[in-house]
Scaffold this motif. Structure first.
Motif, PDB file in Angstrom:
ATOM      1  N   TRP A   1      31.303  17.454  -5.860  1.00  0.00           N
ATOM      2  CA  TRP A   1      29.618  17.439  -5.828  1.00  0.00           C
ATOM      3  C   TRP A   1      28.673  16.664  -5.799  1.00  0.00           C
ATOM      4  O   TRP A   1      27.327  16.642  -4.504  1.00  0.00           O
ATOM      5  CB  TRP A   1      28.471  18.444  -7.108  1.00  0.00           C
ATOM      6  N   LEU A   2      28.586  15.248  -6.133  1.00  0.00           N
ATOM      7  CA  LEU A   2      27.219  14.200  -5.966  1.00  0.00           C
ATOM      8  C   LEU A   2      27.902  14.073  -4.173  1.00  0.00           C
ATOM      9  O   LEU A   2      27.236  13.605  -3.546  1.00  0.00           O
ATOM     10  CB  LEU A   2      27.638  13.255  -6.791  1.00  0.00           C
ATOM     11  N   GLU A   3      28.865  13.761  -3.805  1.00  0.00           N
ATOM     12  CA  GLU A   3      29.290  13.387  -2.473  1.00  0.00           C
ATOM     13  C   GLU A   3      29.337  14.423  -2.059  1.00  0.00           C
ATOM     14  O   GLU A   3      28.718  14.533  -0.393  1.00  0.00           O
ATOM     15  CB  GLU A   3      30.639  13.526  -2.300  1.00  0.00           C
ATOM     16  N   LYS A   4      28.653  16.521  -2.168  1.00  0.00           N
ATOM     17  CA  LYS A   4      27.691  17.472  -0.857  1.00  0.00           C
ATOM     18  C   LYS A   4      26.264  17.047  -0.639  1.00  0.00           C
ATOM     19  O   LYS A   4      25.753  17.550  -0.453  1.00  0.00           O
ATOM     20  CB  LYS A   4      28.517  18.411  -1.560  1.00  0.00           C
ATOM     21  N   GLY A   5      25.654  15.809  -1.678  1.00  0.00           N
ATOM     22  CA  GLY A   5      24.402  15.358  -1.991  1.00  0.00           C
ATOM     23  C   GLY A   5      23.817  16.649  -3.449  1.00  0.00           C
ATOM     24  O   GLY A   5      22.534  16.259  -3.471  1.00  0.00           O
ATOM     25  N   ILE A   6      24.490  16.899  -4.316  1.00  0.00           N
ATOM     26  CA  ILE A   6      24.121  16.554  -5.164  1.00  0.00           C
ATOM     27  C   ILE A   6      22.997  15.718  -6.018  1.00  0.00           C
ATOM     28  O   ILE A   6      23.475  14.770  -5.721  1.00  0.00           O
ATOM     29  CB  ILE A   6      24.706  17.756  -6.504  1.00  0.00           C
TER      30      ILE A   6
ATOM     31  N   VAL B   1      32.248  28.424  -8.749  1.00  0.00           N
ATOM     32  CA  VAL B   1      32.258  29.576  -8.706  1.00  0.00           C
ATOM     33  C   VAL B   1      31.425  29.918  -6.679  1.00  0.00           C
ATOM     34  O   VAL B   1      32.118  30.346  -5.920  1.00  0.00           O
ATOM     35  CB  VAL B   1      32.359  31.023  -9.201  1.00  0.00           C
ATOM     36  N   ASN B   2      30.286  29.545  -6.960  1.00  0.00           N
ATOM     37  CA  ASN B   2      29.124  29.410  -6.336  1.00  0.00           C
ATOM     38  C   ASN B   2      28.908  28.455  -5.309  1.00  0.00           C
ATOM     39  O   ASN B   2      27.514  27.811  -4.504  1.00  0.00           O
ATOM     40  CB  ASN B   2      28.188  30.377  -7.099  1.00  0.00           C
ATOM     41  N   GLY B   3      30.254  27.919  -4.484  1.00  0.00           N
ATOM     42  CA  GLY B   3      29.989  26.704  -3.802  1.00  0.00           C
ATOM     43  C   GLY B   3      29.263  27.052  -3.024  1.00  0.00           C
ATOM     44  O   GLY B   3      28.457  26.207  -2.166  1.00  0.00           O
ATOM     45  N   GLU B   4      29.955  28.286  -2.251  1.00  0.00           N
ATOM     46  CA  GLU B   4      29.612  28.180  -1.067  1.00  0.00           C
ATOM     47  C   GLU B   4      27.832  28.650  -0.795  1.00  0.00           C
ATOM     48  O   GLU B   4      26.902  28.167   0.184  1.00  0.00           O
ATOM     49  CB  GLU B   4      29.389  29.624  -0.066  1.00  0.00           C
ATOM     50  N   ALA B   5      26.876  29.235  -2.133  1.00  0.00           N
ATOM     51  CA  ALA B   5      25.601  29.328  -1.769  1.00  0.00           C
ATOM     52  C   ALA B   5      24.960  28.081  -2.430  1.00  0.00           C
ATOM     53  O   ALA B   5      23.776  27.756  -1.814  1.00  0.00           O
ATOM     54  CB  ALA B   5      25.489  30.342  -3.149  1.00  0.00           C
ATOM     55  N   VAL B   6      25.455  27.392  -3.305  1.00  0.00           N
ATOM     56  CA  VAL B   6      24.857  26.029  -3.590  1.00  0.00           C
ATOM     57  C   VAL B   6      24.967  25.254  -2.555  1.00  0.00           C
ATOM     58  O   VAL B   6      23.501  24.152  -1.747  1.00  0.00           O
ATOM     59  CB  VAL B   6      25.980  24.953  -5.023  1.00  0.00           C
ATOM     60  N   GLU B   7      26.389  24.782  -1.576  1.00  0.00           N
ATOM     61  CA  GLU B   7      25.988  24.017  -0.227  1.00  0.00           C
ATOM     62  C   GLU B   7      25.241  24.820   1.067  1.00  0.00           C
ATOM     63  O   GLU B   7      24.193  23.466   1.591  1.00  0.00           O
ATOM     64  CB  GLU B   7      27.158  24.330   0.332  1.00  0.00           C
TER      65      GLU B   7
END
Length: 249
Positions: free
Chosen positions: A92-97, A61-67
């Motif tokens: 998420w791993l692809e986005k850098g988590i 839900v809070n994807g924008e904040a995580v990014e």
């Protein structure tokens, strides 16, 4: 021992809950990325993020904040909340988590966790949140009849990077961490354990440090950092030091 500052995300803001109650949320920063930069600037080497809304809804839900946080810092970040399938893990791993935390799905679909560990080695942690010793899931809204240790033992030799153990009754309550339950869990596992819930002062960190030999690898700290009860420099120096005297007792 690693200290993980916690950024709990609710409706795009950085909050802390009292014993997991969404209605008992205190907003500490409306700019999570700014908070992440602050923690990195204080010398922390990891961040612990939780998508609280995601944990209840079963999807991010809070994807924008995580990014925004990922774009603001260059230290590794672990994330939990609403991650319940391989597709979301990969996203998420692809986005850098650096590491995803699987909680609800660990109880309901343990084979999925094992598959994720095979597919993403070193990138999967299991979050075990316990109320009176029994595992709670779905944003802590449901308490199961499974004991924390029994669930943790299912993932021995599966390649889980860490077990993150939270005592829900202590979380956000500033009543002190449950050192006994955490060290007992760590003692019975080969998987490293990260303590969470109730850390309220440097004394809690000293107590956990004394039990480092049981397998406690880290500790998550939230409210005590936000309200100044724990000074970052002092905490980092303590936990990076040699084992506290008395470890072998």
């Amino acid at each position: 021992m690693i200290i993980y500052p916690a950024i709990d995300l609710k409706d795009g803001a950085c909050v802390r809950l009292l014993r997991g109650e969404m209605s008992q949320a205190t907003v500490f920063n409306t700019d999570p990325a700014e908070q992440a930069r602050l923690f990195q600037g204080q010398g922390f080497e990891w961040l612990h993020l939780v998508d609280l809304n995601g944990a209840f809804e079963g999807k991010p839900v809070n994807g924008e904040a995580v990014e925004g946080i990922l774009g603001a810092v260059d230290i590794p970040v672990q994330l939990g909340g609403g991650i319940r399938d391989l597709k979301t893990i990969a996203m998420w791993l692809e986005k850098g988590i650096s590491r995803v935390i699987l909680g609800t799905v660990a109880l309901r679909e343990p084979e999925l966790v094992k598959e994720a560990c095979r597919e993403f080695p070193g990138k999967v942690a299991v979050g075990i949140d316990a109320r009176e010793g029994f595992v709670a899931v779905a944003g802590w809204a449901e308490t199961s009849t499974i004991r924390a240790l029994d669930l943790a033992l299912k993932f021995e030799d599966s390649g889980v990077a860490a077990i993150i153990y939270t005592d829900i009754n202590r979380d956000g309550a500033m009543g002190g961490v449950n050192v006994e339950a955490t060290s007992d869990l760590a003692f019975h596992l080969t998987t490293p354990v990260i303590a969470s819930g109730g850390v309220s002062s440097i004394d809690d960190l000293v107590a956990l440090k004394r039990e480092e030999h049981t397998g406690i690898q880290g500790v998550i700290c939230g409210r005590a950092l936000y309200d100044g009860r724990i000074v970052p420099k002092e905490a980092l120096e303590l936990l990076s030091s040699s084992p506290v005297s008395g470890d072998a007792d």
